[in-house]
Design an enzyme around this catalytic site. Structure first.
Site, PDB file in Angstrom:
ATOM      1  N   GLY A  26      30.148  -4.390  -6.924  1.00  0.00           N
ATOM      2  CA  GLY A  26      31.314  -5.203  -6.532  1.00  0.00           C
ATOM      3  C   GLY A  26      31.030  -6.681  -6.391  1.00  0.00           C
ATOM      4  O   GLY A  26      29.967  -7.171  -6.730  1.00  0.00           O
ATOM      5  N   ASP A  56      48.128  -2.572  30.310  1.00  0.00           N
ATOM      6  CA  ASP A  56      49.569  -2.827  30.462  1.00  0.00           C
ATOM      7  C   ASP A  56      49.979  -2.527  31.912  1.00  0.00           C
ATOM      8  O   ASP A  56      50.596  -1.517  32.217  1.00  0.00           O
ATOM      9  CB  ASP A  56      50.323  -1.935  29.460  1.00  0.00           C
ATOM     10  CG  ASP A  56      51.833  -2.048  29.605  1.00  0.00           C
ATOM     11  OD1 ASP A  56      52.298  -3.062  30.151  1.00  0.00           O
ATOM     12  OD2 ASP A  56      52.534  -1.110  29.177  1.00  0.00           O
ATOM     13  N   ASP A  73      26.484  -0.815  30.047  1.00  0.00           N
ATOM     14  CA  ASP A  73      26.398   0.217  29.012  1.00  0.00           C
ATOM     15  C   ASP A  73      27.784   0.828  28.779  1.00  0.00           C
ATOM     16  O   ASP A  73      28.090   1.928  29.211  1.00  0.00           O
ATOM     17  CB  ASP A  73      25.383   1.294  29.473  1.00  0.00           C
ATOM     18  CG  ASP A  73      25.224   2.397  28.455  1.00  0.00           C
ATOM     19  OD1 ASP A  73      25.578   2.178  27.289  1.00  0.00           O
ATOM     20  OD2 ASP A  73      24.761   3.480  28.838  1.00  0.00           O
ATOM     21  N   ASP A 110      15.671  -0.506  -0.187  1.00  0.00           N
ATOM     22  CA  ASP A 110      15.771  -1.602  -1.164  1.00  0.00           C
ATOM     23  C   ASP A 110      15.462  -2.936  -0.490  1.00  0.00           C
ATOM     24  O   ASP A 110      16.205  -3.905  -0.618  1.00  0.00           O
ATOM     25  CB  ASP A 110      17.177  -1.619  -1.783  1.00  0.00           C
ATOM     26  CG  ASP A 110      17.239  -2.489  -3.049  1.00  0.00           C
ATOM     27  OD1 ASP A 110      16.169  -2.751  -3.646  1.00  0.00           O
ATOM     28  OD2 ASP A 110      18.340  -2.908  -3.435  1.00  0.00           O
TER      29      ASP A 110
END
Length: 470
Positions: free
Chosen positions: A37, A448, A376, A147
């Site tokens: 890509g 909320d 955490d 890689d």
């Protein structure tokens, strides 16, 4: 998308967002291509100031390798380390899978090697310590990169103090359960000729192939050329398999014995005898870089101690800001503090490491356990890099009006002027976070406070400003 395509990409479709990315981001220029890509610079339509790198993968090109892409996305959502590129979001449409990531504009390590020809030992040690720490972070999670090469490391910017970042997990693979006893071996020949380990060429390998590749990179950094060269791939492969490691006196006479010793251990042809990433970081050669002598800034300790974010939404929004507004917020001292506390170089902080770092500040142990629990957020028993940044960032600088608008726009996905349960669900989807409807409902209900079913900018601003008084 035809039905067959839908089946192939079903897992990605279910995990991430199918919103049209062009309604969220505007694309700028093309900056490169990787596996399958292109990569472009982009910015959020609501805020052109903050830039991202978007990797767009043509589905047609990856159909046969969709498992690799699923693996890459799964890995990107799991890793969190100062020297690994930050993943933000993924969108899937009828032609592409778009991965939104942090933009690093300092160029490749490869270009730096070409420009400098060779690094001083101190420069090389300082960089390699960060690089190995990033790879160790992967290995701790049973991830093998496969890689590693200088083209897959980018500098965050063009300054002298730029961070180095590992990118492109297109060939990475999770295997085995735990680092110490990876039960299975991998058998696919992947990677780039100069950096590929002998056992990869034989088709039977595990994590240690990454250490070999790092050894090759370090060798090149110190002398300017690879240890095993050839006119073609076949010749390079033959030398990787058979040629003994050599240090030509013309290039290597000035290089320390410690550096050569580490290279011999990393470029050991038998994987069972090769040094691990964990042990490589303990090698005496790294004493040369002095990078772990960072003093812990008392203010950072104070912020850790005082950090209280009673609501999950406050934490989510703060973590979004620290991961996105990196240019404005000075993270250098925070990164150094994180590394100083992270004695085991895992990219994660344990309670023991937190206790060790703050013992000198004479904080009672029970307080530390309480502090640790507060930090955490995902309750996995460790504090990751983003959690640490959220707790230690200068909140006055992070929670400016401009930054609050930036975060609000992120959660107000349909630009209605309100954050709703549906918009939160969509944001978590974009980020690849697995939250069920009940969990999203709980986050929304907490935030909320007036039970209106939606949160305006005024409500959001008030909620986030509570963190300034904590």
């Amino acid at each position: 998308m035809d039905t067959k395509d839908q089946q192939i990409f079903q897992k990605i479709q279910e995990t991430f967002s199918s919103t049209d990315i062009r309604t969220v981001y505007a694309f700028e220029k093309l900056i490169g291509g990787g596996h399958f890509g292109s990569v472009r610079i982009a910015h959020r339509i609501t805020d052109p100031q903050v830039k991202y790198a978007v990797k767009s993968i043509l589905k047609e090109n990856i159909k046969k390798d969709v498992k690799l892409l699923e693996e890459e996305l799964s890995i990107l959502t799991q890793v969190d380390h100062p020297n690994i590129i930050k993943f933000h979001e993924t969108y899937i449409d009828y032609r592409y899978v778009h991965i939104v990531m942090e933009l690093s504009e300092g160029g490749e390590l490869f270009e730096k090697i070409v420009e400098m020809h060779r690094f001083s030992e101190q420069q090389a040690a300082s960089l390699m310590k960060k690089i190995i720490s990033a790879v160790k972070h992967l290995h701790e999670r049973a991830i093998c990169h496969r890689d590693l090469k200088p083209e897959n490391f980018l500098f965050s910017d063009k300054t002298v103090e730029a961070e180095i970042k590992l990118i492109d997990f297109g060939l990475s693979k999770r295997f085995g359960q735990v680092l110490d006893h990876a039960s299975e071996k991998m058998h696919t020949i992947v990677g780039t000729p100069y950096y590929v380990a002998p056992e990869v060429l034989k088709g039977n390998y595990d994590f240690s192939c990454d250490v070999w590749s790092l050894g090759v990179i370090l060798y090149i950094m110190l002398c300017g050329y690879p240890p095993f060269e050839g006119d073609n791939n076949k010749e390079i492969f033959r030398r990787v398999l058979q040629q003994k490691l050599e240090f030509d006196p013309d290039e290597w006479s000035e290089v320390s014995m410690e550096a050569k010793d580490l290279l011999e251990k990393m470029l050991q042809k038998e994987p069972a005898k090769r040094i691990s990433a964990i042990d490589a970081l303990k090698h005496p050669w790294f004493a040369i870089s002095h990078s772990d002598k960072a003093n812990l800034d008392k203010r950072i300790f104070q912020r850790l101690k005082d950090f209280k974010a009673p609501q999950r939404f406050q934490v989510e929004a703060l973590m979004f800001l620290v991961n996105n507004i990196t240019k404005e917020l000075d993270f250098k001292s925070l990164r150094e503090a994180f590394r100083a506390i992270d004695k085991k170089n895992t990219g994660l902080l344990s309670l023991t490491e937190i206790k060790g770092a703050f013992r000198e500040c004479r904080v009672p142990e029970e307080d530390l356990e309480e502090i640790f629990k507060r930090l955490d957020h995902d309750q996995d028993g460790q504090i990751n890099y983003s959690e640490f940044l959220a707790a230690t960032v200068d909140r006055k600088k992070a929670l400016t009006m401009q930054n609050l608008w930036f975060a609000f726009h992120h959660y107000d996905v349909d630009n209605s002027g309100f954050i709703t349960e549906a918009s939160l669900t969509e944001v978590f989807h974009r980020e690849g976070k697995y939250l069920n409807q009940e969990q999203v409902h709980e986050i929304m209900a907490q935030a909320d406070q007036e039970n209106k079913g939606k949160i305006s900018f005024e409500d959001f601003s008030k909620l986030m400003k509570e963190l300034l008084d904590s």
